[in-house]
Design an enzyme around this catalytic site. Structure first.
Site, PDB file in Angstrom:
ATOM      1  CG  ASP A 105      -1.951  -1.056   1.221  1.00 14.37           C
ATOM      2  OD1 ASP A 105      -2.399  -1.410   0.127  1.00 14.37           O
ATOM      3  OD2 ASP A 105      -2.332  -1.546   2.292  1.00 14.37           O
ATOM      4  CG  ASP A 133     -11.422  -1.683  -0.346  1.00 15.56           C
ATOM      5  OD1 ASP A 133     -10.702  -2.686  -0.477  1.00 15.56           O
ATOM      6  OD2 ASP A 133     -11.094  -0.554  -0.747  1.00 15.56           O
TER       7      ASP A 133
END
Length: 253
Positions: free
Chosen positions: A11, A130
């Site tokens: 990330d 998500d």
């Protein structure tokens, strides 16, 4: 039987690899190029690179970092974050990515999945989802913009739509489990895996060797993605694969 894949996730925010808990409280953990090389050398099956600030900050993915990573690893490399058009996908693939991860943009324009699959092949298109459990425990909602916005979309309905449009893989992250190291969200993963005719990548919550084994033994995913465990040196990719081999779970050593 297909081998199960172990995938470290980078990330990236402002050029650095970061990690948080439940999508907040981000801490810097390293350099994306150095970490990608390290995981490649440890035997990672793939690397996922997500520019987590690109959509929220309304800017393009960091092409220079993608190019540098692509030079150092020789395994499949997925790139996501801030990709809003077929042209953006083309730029990333030309910069060295093997697959494109699409998330917020395809909620707003689902046709992008079909357009990308038609142009580059379904195998290139990874839809990242998500999701977070609803308060009444009736299912899960899909979130975008790095977990900032609840779309109100039901997870299973959205996953079905993505598959119909040509998604080649689903990267499914549990926002409830993310960064907690309490284990993958098996119930959520099983629900999606049961309706998917393409590989599902489990993401969010992995905290131990047992968690890797569980997600495969319970037929919840085809690949397991982790970040914190690898970034902080608690486990290496090699250790995970040796453990899975002992459990008679097929992996590529």
């Amino acid at each position: 039987m297909y081998t199960k894949r172990i995938i470290p996730c980078l990330d990236v925010s402002e050029g650095k690899v970061v990690k948080g808990i439940n999508f907040v409280g981000l801490k810097e953990v390293g350099n994306p190029v150095e970490l990608a090389k390290q995981y490649y050398e440890q035997g990672a099956d793939e690397i996922v690179f997500l520019d987590i600030g690109a959509t929220h900050e309304n800017r393009e993915t960091m092409v220079d970092v993608v190019k540098e990573v692509a030079k150092t690893i020789f395994i499949p490399f997925t790139v996501g974050g801030g990709i809003r058009s077929v042209q953006d996908m083309q730029v990333m693939l030309r910069s060295g990515a093997d697959k494109i991860s699409l998330n917020s943009a395809v909620i707003r324009e689902p046709q992008l999945i079909a357009d990308g699959a038609q142009m580059f092949g379904s195998q290139c298109i990874v839809v990242a989802i998500d999701a977070k459990q609803r308060e009444d425990k009736s299912g899960w909602n899909v979130y975008i913009n790095g977990g900032r916005i609840d779309t109100g979309l039901d997870l299973l309905d959205w996953a079905k739509q993505c598959l119909e449009l040509g998604a080649g893989e689903i990267l499914l992250t549990s926002m409830d489990a993310d960064g907690t190291k309490a284990g993958f969200d098996i119930e959520m993963l099983q629900a999606v895996n049961a309706i998917a005719d393409v590989p599902v990548i489990a993401s969010g919550g992995c905290g131990s060797l047992q968690d890797f084994a569980e997600v495969f033994e319970k037929d919840a995913a085809d690949a397991a993605l982790a970040a914190s465990l690898f970034h902080y040196g608690e486990l290496s990719v090699g250790q995970v694969k040796e453990y899975l081999k002992e459990k008679e779970i097929p992996v590529r050593l």
